[in-house]
Design an enzyme around this catalytic site. Structure first.
Site, PDB file in Angstrom:
ATOM      1  N   GLU A  79     -32.132 -38.242 -55.300  1.00  0.00           N
ATOM      2  CA  GLU A  79     -31.122 -37.204 -55.511  1.00  0.00           C
ATOM      3  C   GLU A  79     -29.874 -37.722 -56.220  1.00  0.00           C
ATOM      4  O   GLU A  79     -28.935 -36.961 -56.440  1.00  0.00           O
ATOM      5  CB  GLU A  79     -30.702 -36.602 -54.157  1.00  0.00           C
ATOM      6  CG  GLU A  79     -31.829 -35.990 -53.358  1.00  0.00           C
ATOM      7  CD  GLU A  79     -32.228 -34.609 -53.860  1.00  0.00           C
ATOM      8  OE1 GLU A  79     -31.485 -34.043 -54.687  1.00  0.00           O
ATOM      9  OE2 GLU A  79     -33.272 -34.086 -53.421  1.00  0.00           O
ATOM     10  N   TRP A 115     -35.161 -21.854 -51.391  1.00  0.00           N
ATOM     11  CA  TRP A 115     -36.269 -22.664 -50.875  1.00  0.00           C
ATOM     12  C   TRP A 115     -37.030 -21.799 -49.876  1.00  0.00           C
ATOM     13  O   TRP A 115     -36.489 -21.421 -48.837  1.00  0.00           O
ATOM     14  CB  TRP A 115     -35.738 -23.921 -50.191  1.00  0.00           C
ATOM     15  CG  TRP A 115     -36.811 -24.765 -49.558  1.00  0.00           C
ATOM     16  CD1 TRP A 115     -37.828 -25.409 -50.202  1.00  0.00           C
ATOM     17  CD2 TRP A 115     -36.959 -25.068 -48.165  1.00  0.00           C
ATOM     18  NE1 TRP A 115     -38.611 -26.087 -49.289  1.00  0.00           N
ATOM     19  CE2 TRP A 115     -38.100 -25.897 -48.029  1.00  0.00           C
ATOM     20  CE3 TRP A 115     -36.238 -24.715 -47.031  1.00  0.00           C
ATOM     21  CZ2 TRP A 115     -38.539 -26.374 -46.802  1.00  0.00           C
ATOM     22  CZ3 TRP A 115     -36.677 -25.190 -45.801  1.00  0.00           C
ATOM     23  CH2 TRP A 115     -37.817 -26.020 -45.692  1.00  0.00           C
ATOM     24  N   ALA A 116     -38.264 -21.459 -50.236  1.00  0.00           N
ATOM     25  CA  ALA A 116     -39.113 -20.614 -49.385  1.00  0.00           C
ATOM     26  C   ALA A 116     -40.548 -21.108 -49.520  1.00  0.00           C
ATOM     27  O   ALA A 116     -41.374 -20.497 -50.212  1.00  0.00           O
ATOM     28  CB  ALA A 116     -38.992 -19.150 -49.795  1.00  0.00           C
ATOM     29  N   PRO A 117     -40.857 -22.238 -48.880  1.00  0.00           N
ATOM     30  CA  PRO A 117     -42.162 -22.892 -49.109  1.00  0.00           C
ATOM     31  C   PRO A 117     -43.355 -22.059 -48.654  1.00  0.00           C
ATOM     32  O   PRO A 117     -44.462 -22.253 -49.176  1.00  0.00           O
ATOM     33  CB  PRO A 117     -42.039 -24.183 -48.291  1.00  0.00           C
ATOM     34  CG  PRO A 117     -41.006 -23.891 -47.248  1.00  0.00           C
ATOM     35  CD  PRO A 117     -40.032 -22.963 -47.900  1.00  0.00           C
ATOM     36  N   TRP A 150     -31.923  -1.179 -56.678  1.00  0.00           N
ATOM     37  CA  TRP A 150     -32.810  -1.577 -55.585  1.00  0.00           C
ATOM     38  C   TRP A 150     -34.286  -1.542 -55.979  1.00  0.00           C
ATOM     39  O   TRP A 150     -35.164  -1.256 -55.165  1.00  0.00           O
ATOM     40  CB  TRP A 150     -32.538  -0.733 -54.334  1.00  0.00           C
ATOM     41  CG  TRP A 150     -31.160  -0.986 -53.799  1.00  0.00           C
ATOM     42  CD1 TRP A 150     -30.039  -0.255 -54.063  1.00  0.00           C
ATOM     43  CD2 TRP A 150     -30.739  -2.085 -52.985  1.00  0.00           C
ATOM     44  NE1 TRP A 150     -28.937  -0.822 -53.464  1.00  0.00           N
ATOM     45  CE2 TRP A 150     -29.337  -1.945 -52.776  1.00  0.00           C
ATOM     46  CE3 TRP A 150     -31.406  -3.168 -52.400  1.00  0.00           C
ATOM     47  CZ2 TRP A 150     -28.598  -2.839 -52.032  1.00  0.00           C
ATOM     48  CZ3 TRP A 150     -30.661  -4.064 -51.639  1.00  0.00           C
ATOM     49  CH2 TRP A 150     -29.272  -3.897 -51.462  1.00  0.00           C
ATOM     50  N   GLU A 157     -41.487 -26.531 -58.098  1.00  0.00           N
ATOM     51  CA  GLU A 157     -42.050 -27.527 -57.185  1.00  0.00           C
ATOM     52  C   GLU A 157     -41.368 -27.499 -55.825  1.00  0.00           C
ATOM     53  O   GLU A 157     -40.229 -27.054 -55.698  1.00  0.00           O
ATOM     54  CB  GLU A 157     -41.900 -28.931 -57.782  1.00  0.00           C
ATOM     55  CG  GLU A 157     -42.786 -29.218 -58.977  1.00  0.00           C
ATOM     56  CD  GLU A 157     -42.647 -30.656 -59.442  1.00  0.00           C
ATOM     57  OE1 GLU A 157     -43.680 -31.338 -59.548  1.00  0.00           O
ATOM     58  OE2 GLU A 157     -41.497 -31.096 -59.662  1.00  0.00           O
ATOM     59  N   GLU A 208     -35.300 -30.566 -46.945  1.00  0.00           N
ATOM     60  CA  GLU A 208     -34.527 -29.399 -47.351  1.00  0.00           C
ATOM     61  C   GLU A 208     -33.612 -28.894 -46.241  1.00  0.00           C
ATOM     62  O   GLU A 208     -32.568 -28.301 -46.508  1.00  0.00           O
ATOM     63  CB  GLU A 208     -35.447 -28.279 -47.834  1.00  0.00           C
ATOM     64  CG  GLU A 208     -36.204 -28.620 -49.100  1.00  0.00           C
ATOM     65  CD  GLU A 208     -35.274 -28.986 -50.254  1.00  0.00           C
ATOM     66  OE1 GLU A 208     -35.595 -29.939 -50.998  1.00  0.00           O
ATOM     67  OE2 GLU A 208     -34.216 -28.337 -50.411  1.00  0.00           O
ATOM     68  N   VAL A 209     -33.977 -29.144 -44.997  1.00  0.00           N
ATOM     69  CA  VAL A 209     -33.069 -28.814 -43.895  1.00  0.00           C
ATOM     70  C   VAL A 209     -31.863 -29.750 -43.925  1.00  0.00           C
ATOM     71  O   VAL A 209     -30.719 -29.318 -43.716  1.00  0.00           O
ATOM     72  CB  VAL A 209     -33.796 -28.877 -42.540  1.00  0.00           C
ATOM     73  CG1 VAL A 209     -32.811 -28.756 -41.375  1.00  0.00           C
ATOM     74  CG2 VAL A 209     -34.848 -27.776 -42.454  1.00  0.00           C
ATOM     75  N   ASP A 212     -20.931 -28.424 -31.984  1.00  0.00           N
ATOM     76  CA  ASP A 212     -21.347 -27.753 -30.757  1.00  0.00           C
ATOM     77  C   ASP A 212     -22.747 -28.198 -30.341  1.00  0.00           C
ATOM     78  O   ASP A 212     -23.600 -28.494 -31.182  1.00  0.00           O
ATOM     79  CB  ASP A 212     -21.342 -26.240 -30.979  1.00  0.00           C
ATOM     80  CG  ASP A 212     -21.783 -25.479 -29.748  1.00  0.00           C
ATOM     81  OD1 ASP A 212     -21.031 -25.472 -28.766  1.00  0.00           O
ATOM     82  OD2 ASP A 212     -22.897 -24.921 -29.763  1.00  0.00           O
ATOM     83  N   GLU A 247     -19.482 -32.330 -28.669  1.00  0.00           N
ATOM     84  CA  GLU A 247     -19.598 -31.692 -27.359  1.00  0.00           C
ATOM     85  C   GLU A 247     -20.863 -32.230 -26.698  1.00  0.00           C
ATOM     86  O   GLU A 247     -21.968 -31.772 -26.967  1.00  0.00           O
ATOM     87  CB  GLU A 247     -19.678 -30.170 -27.498  1.00  0.00           C
ATOM     88  CG  GLU A 247     -19.625 -29.470 -26.145  1.00  0.00           C
ATOM     89  CD  GLU A 247     -20.391 -28.155 -26.098  1.00  0.00           C
ATOM     90  OE1 GLU A 247     -19.992 -27.264 -25.346  1.00  0.00           O
ATOM     91  OE2 GLU A 247     -21.415 -28.033 -26.796  1.00  0.00           O
TER      92      GLU A 247
END
Length: 739
Positions: free
Chosen positions: A98, A126-128, A142, A153, A368-369, A392, A447
Site C-alpha cells: 500500500e 468493497w463488496a466481495p 431512482w 480485483e 479491508e476491515v 469503547d 475502556e
C-alpha cells in the site's frame, strides 16, 4: 460504555526492578528484526527509506524495560514477542502493498464518493460477496439499473459519473443516494455506503438515507490544535442532552452555551459521546450505523467542525468516543450484510455476533476491515481535527469471551493464551502506533475492566500503546459504599486501596461517576446522597436539612479524593459537576418517547438561590487548584494516614497535602499529620467554605508550620484543625510549583 459482567478489582501491582538482568529471547528477536530492517532498507530508494522510517514500519522492539518494571510478564515473553512480530508483519505488508500506512489510512479519499478536479464523481466500494452493484438516487430519478459499478480485483467496485453539461457534479449537494446490491442468492437490496460522510432521516421516518455532502465552500479550521495537556481534566459530554429543554440539543447550542462553562470550570479536555452516527438515539451512541458520518440529529458536519475549532481557541482538546469494538445489526442503514453475506466486515456467526449487545463483531484479520477502521480514525483526526480517542469496549475486543460471565482476578494467565483475540489486540497496537506516529500529541484512552498488563505502555516496548486506561473500579466502589454502608462503617483503608490500586507505570483516568452511573436503573452520586430532598430542600433561603448537608459535603469530598488520589487524569460527566439530580433515560417506547430525563438542567445551576451553584464553584476551584499545583502530572501520592476510628485520610502529592475527615460528627483540634516537605503551609482549597455550601469553620489566614517530627512515614509533621465532613488542600508557600 460498561456492558459486561466481570470483577473489576485487580490486585495491586507495584513492581520493583529485578536485581540482575539476563540476555532475553526478545533481544535475539530484535537482532533478527534489525537484520530484516537493514535488508529492507537496502531495497528502498533513499526517499522511500525516509518515509518508511517516518512511519515507524521498520523499528526494533525492546522489551527489557517492560520486563524489568513487571517481572510477572517474564513467563509470557514469547507471547509479547509473537504479538509484536504480528504487528511488524502488518507494517511491512503495508509498506510493500500500500506504500505505507500514511496512504492506507487515507482510503477515505478513494472509497465512497470523491469529486474529481473536473467535477466528475468517482465511486468505490468493497463488496466481495456481491454479484453486481448499481448506484441510484435523486440524480437519476431512482433508476435501479442505469448506473452500474464495474467489478475490480479483491471485491472492489468502481463507478465514474461524468459532470453535467453545465460542468457541475452529476449528484447535487444534499441529495439522496443508495447502493443497489445484487446478492449471490438473487436478491436486490438497498444499502448506504459504509464510507458515507453524512446520513440523515426525514421526520417520522425510521430509516436513515445516504445524503451526498459536498458544500461550497467547505469549513476551514482557524485555530491550531492545543498542546497535549500535562494534566488531563476531562469533561465527558453528550451533545444531544446538553440543554435543559426537552429535545435533542444541537452542535451550535453546545458551542455557544456549554463550551464557555467547560472553560470556566477548568477542564482542558472534552470527550464527546454519540458523535458517530447511530440510528437508535437511546443506544447512547454505542450502536454505530455510519462510521464516517457525524450524527445529523445535532446539526451539520460544519457545525461540529466549528464546535471543535472554538474549543481549540479556548485551549481545550477534544476526544471522540470511538466504537470499533462492535457495530449495529442494522442492514438497510448500517454495515451489517452490506454485500448480502453475513460476513463482509464481520466474522460470520457465531463468532461475529455479540450475544449481550445484540451487535456484530469486526473481523480484524481482514485487510479491508483494517483499511476501513484505520481510515476511520484518520478521518476524524484530519477532517474534524479531533485530538484523540476514547476506545469503547476494549475488554470485549481483547478476549474471545468478550468478558461475558468472566471475572478477572489479576492472574496473568487470564491475559495470555487462546482466549485472547490477538487479531483485535494487534489491531489496537497498530492503531495506537499509527496515531502516535502521525500525531505525536494524540491522546488514546482504553475502556478496559480486565487489567490487561502493558495496555498503557508503548508499542515498541511490548505494550498496546494507549496513553491512559479508565479506572473503572473507582465509581463502582463509591456507588457500593453509598448503597450499602452507613457513614460510620466507611472503610478508609478500602477506599484508599481502590483509589491507588493501579498498575505501576500505566496512567489511569480517575472518576467518581461517568455516564454509566447516570443511566436509567442507577442514578447520579448527588441523587444517591440526597434523593427526593433535592426537589424541595436545595434553596439557600432555607436552612440545610441533615440530608442535604450530608449530601453536599460528601459530594465535594468524594470528587476531590478521587481527583487527588485516583489517577493521572480526571473525568467528570456533563452536569455532575453541579450535582445533577435523577438519572439519564433517552426517549423510547418504555417512557412514552419522553425527553424529560434526556437533558441537563443547567437552569438549576443558573438559579442563584439554589445550592447547585455552590457545588459548581467547588468543582471549578478544584480544577483550578490542580492547574496551579499539577498533582495529576505528579508521581502517585504517598498515603500517610488511613485512620478507621477517626475516619481520616491524609496523603501528599506534588508537595501538596490533602486531608479528609469523613467522620459524620467528630472534628479534630491539633490533629497531627505527616508531610514530606518542610516549610510554611497555607489552605488553598477548603470544602467547608460557605461559598461551597460549607459551614466556614476554618480560618484561611492561618499559617501551618512543619516540625522536624517524623510521623506516619513522612519526614515532617504539623498540627491542623479538621472539621467533620471536610476536605482541606494545603500547599507549601516555600516551593515553586511550576511543572
Amino acid at each position: 460504555m460498561l456492558r459486561w459482567a466481570g470483577l473489576r478489582d485487580q490486585r495491586a501491582l507495584r513492581f520493583c526492578p529485578p536485581p540482575s538482568r539476563e540476555i532475553s529471547d526478545a533481544e535475539t528477536t530484535s537482532t533478527l528484526l534489525l537484520s530484516l530492517s537493514v535488508a529492507l532498507g537496502a531495497r528502498l530508494a533513499p526517499s522511500e527509506r525516509t518515509m518508511a522510517d517516518q512511519q515507524g514500519s521498520i523499528t526494533v522492539p525492546d522489551f527489557s524495560s517492560l520486563l524489568q518494571m513487571d517481572p510477572y510478564l517474564k513467563p509470557f515473553e514469547q507471547d509479547l514477542k509473537r504479538r509484536h512480530e504480528h504487528l511488524q508483519k502488518l507494517l511491512l505488508q503495508l509498506e510493500e502493498t500500500e506504500g505505507g500506512f500514511d496512504q492506507f489510512t487515507r482510503s477515505y479519499r478513494s472509497f465512497g464518493v470523491q469529486r474529481q478536479p473536473d467535477n466528475s464523481l468517482f465511486f468505490k466500494e468493497w463488496a466481495p460477496g456481491a454479484e453486481a452493484l448499481f448506484l441510484t438516487g435523486d440524480f437519476n430519478d431512482w433508476n435501479k439499473f442505469s448506473n452500474p459499478y464495474a467489478k475490480k480485483e479483491f471485491g472492489k467496485w468502481e463507478l465514474i459519473l461524468p459532470p453535467k453539461h453545465d460542468g457541475s457534479p452529476a449528484v447535487d449537494h444534499n441529495s439522496k443516494l443508495k447502493v443497489v446490491v445484487h446478492t449471490n442468492d438473487g436478491q436486490r437490496i438497498y444499502r448506504i455506503s459504509p464510507w458515507a460522510k453524512y446520513v440523515a432521516r426525514e421526520e417520522k421516518t425510521v430509516i436513515y438515507d445516504w445524503v451526498h455532502w459536498d458544500p461550497p465552500p467547505p469549513y476551514i479550521h482557524i485555530h491550531p490544535r492545543p498542546k497535549k495537556p500535562t494534566s488531563l481534566r476531562i469533561y465527558e459530554a453528550h451533545v444531544g442532552i446538553a440543554s435543559p429543554e426537552p429535545k435533542v440539543a444541537s452542535y451550535s447550542n453546545f458551542t455557544t452555551n456549554v463550551l464557555p462553562r467547560i472553560k470556566d470550570l477548568g477542564y482542558n479536555c472534552i470527550q464527546l459521546m454519540a458523535i458517530m452516527e447511530h440510528v437508535y438515539y437511546a443506544c447512547f451512541g454505542y450502536q454505530i450505523t455510519s462510521y464516517f458520518a457525524a450524527s445529523s440529529r445535532y446539526g451539520t458536519p460544519d457545525e461540529l467542525k466549528q464546535l471543535i475549532d472554538v474549543a481549540h481557541s479556548m485551549g481545550i482538546v477534544v476526544l471522540l468516543d470511538v466504537v470499533h469494538s462492535h457495530a449495529s445489526k442494522n442492514t438497510e442503514d448500517g454495515l451489517n450484510r452490506f454485500d448480502g453475506t453475513d460476513s463482509c466486515f464481520f466474522h460470520s456467526p457465531p463468532r461475529g455476533e455479540h450475544s449481550l449487545w445484540d451487535s456484530r463483531l469486526f473481523n480484524y484479520s481482514s485487510w479491508e476491515v483494517l483499511r476501513f477502521l484505520l481510515s476511520n480514525l484518520r478521518w476524524w483526526m484530519e477532517e474534524y481535527r479531533f485530538d484523540g480517542f476514547r476506545f469503547d469496549g476494549v475488554t470485549s475486543m481483547l478476549y474471545h469471551h468478550h468478558g461475558i460471565g468472566t471475572g478477572f482476578s489479576g492472574d496473568y494467565n487470564e491475559y495470555f493464551g487462546l482466549h485472547v483475540d490477538e487479531d483485535s489486540l494487534v489491531y489496537l497496537m497498530l492503531a495506537n502506533h499509527i496515531l502516535h506516529t502521525l500525531y505525536p500529541d494524540c491522546i488514546t484512552i482504553a475502556e478496559d475492566v480486565s487489567g490487561m498488563p502493558a495496555l498503557c505502555r508503548g508499542v515498541q516496548e511490548g505494550g498496546l500503546g494507549f496513553d491512559y486506561r479508565l479506572a473503572m473500579a473507582i465509581p463502582d466502589k463509591w456507588i457500593q459504599i453509598l448503597k450499602e454502608l452507613k457513614d460510620e462503617d466507611w472503610n478508609m483503608g478500602d477506599i484508599a486501596f481502590t483509589l491507588t490500586n493501579r498498575r505501576y507505570g500505566e496512567k489511569c483516568i480517575a472518576y467518581a461517576e461517568s455516564h454509566d452511573q447516570a443511566l436509567v436503573g442507577d442514578k447520579t452520586l448527588a441523587f444517591w446522597l440526597m434523593d427526593k430532598e433535592m426537589y424541595t430542600n436545595m434553596s439557600t433561603l432555607i436552612p440545610m436539612s441533615p440530608i442535604i448537608d450530608r449530601g453536599i459535603q460528601l459530594h465535594k469530598m468524594i470528587r476531590l479524593l478521587t481527583h487527588g488520589l485516583g489517577g493521572e487524569g480526571y473525568l467528570n460527566f456533563i452536569g455532575n459537576e453541579f450535582g445533577h439530580p435523577e438519572w439519564l433515560d433517552f426517549p423510547r417506547e418504555g417512557n412514552n418517547q419522553s425527553y424529560h430525563y434526556a437533558r441537563r438542567q443547567f437552569n438549576l445551576l443558573d438559579t442563584d438561590h439554589l445550592r447547585y451553584c455552590q457545588l459548581y464553584a467547588f468543582d471549578r476551584d478544584m480544577n483550578r487548584a490542580e492547574d496551579e499545583y499539577g498533582w495529576l502530572a505528579a508521581p502517585p501520592a504517598f498515603v500517610s494516614a488511613k485512620h478507621e476510628g477517626d475516619k481520616v485520610i491524609v496523603f501528599d502529592r506534588a508537595n501538596v497535602l490533602f486531608i479528609f475527615n469523613f467522620h459524620p460528627n467528630r472534628s479534630f483540634q491539633d490533629y497531627r499529620v505527616g508531610v514530606e516537605a518542610a516549610g510554611k503551609y497555607k489552605i488553598k482549597l477548603d470544602s467547608d467554605e460557605v461559598q461551597y455550601g460549607g459551614h466556614g469553620r476554618l480560618d484561611h489566614n492561618t499559617d501551618f508550620f512543619t516540625e522536624p517530627h517524623p510521623f506516619n512515614g513522612r519526614s515532617n509533621s504539623m498540627l491542623v484543625y479538621i472539621p467533620c465532613r471536610t476536605a482541606i488542600v494545603l500547599a507549601n508557600e516555600e516551593i515553586d510549583y511550576c511543572y
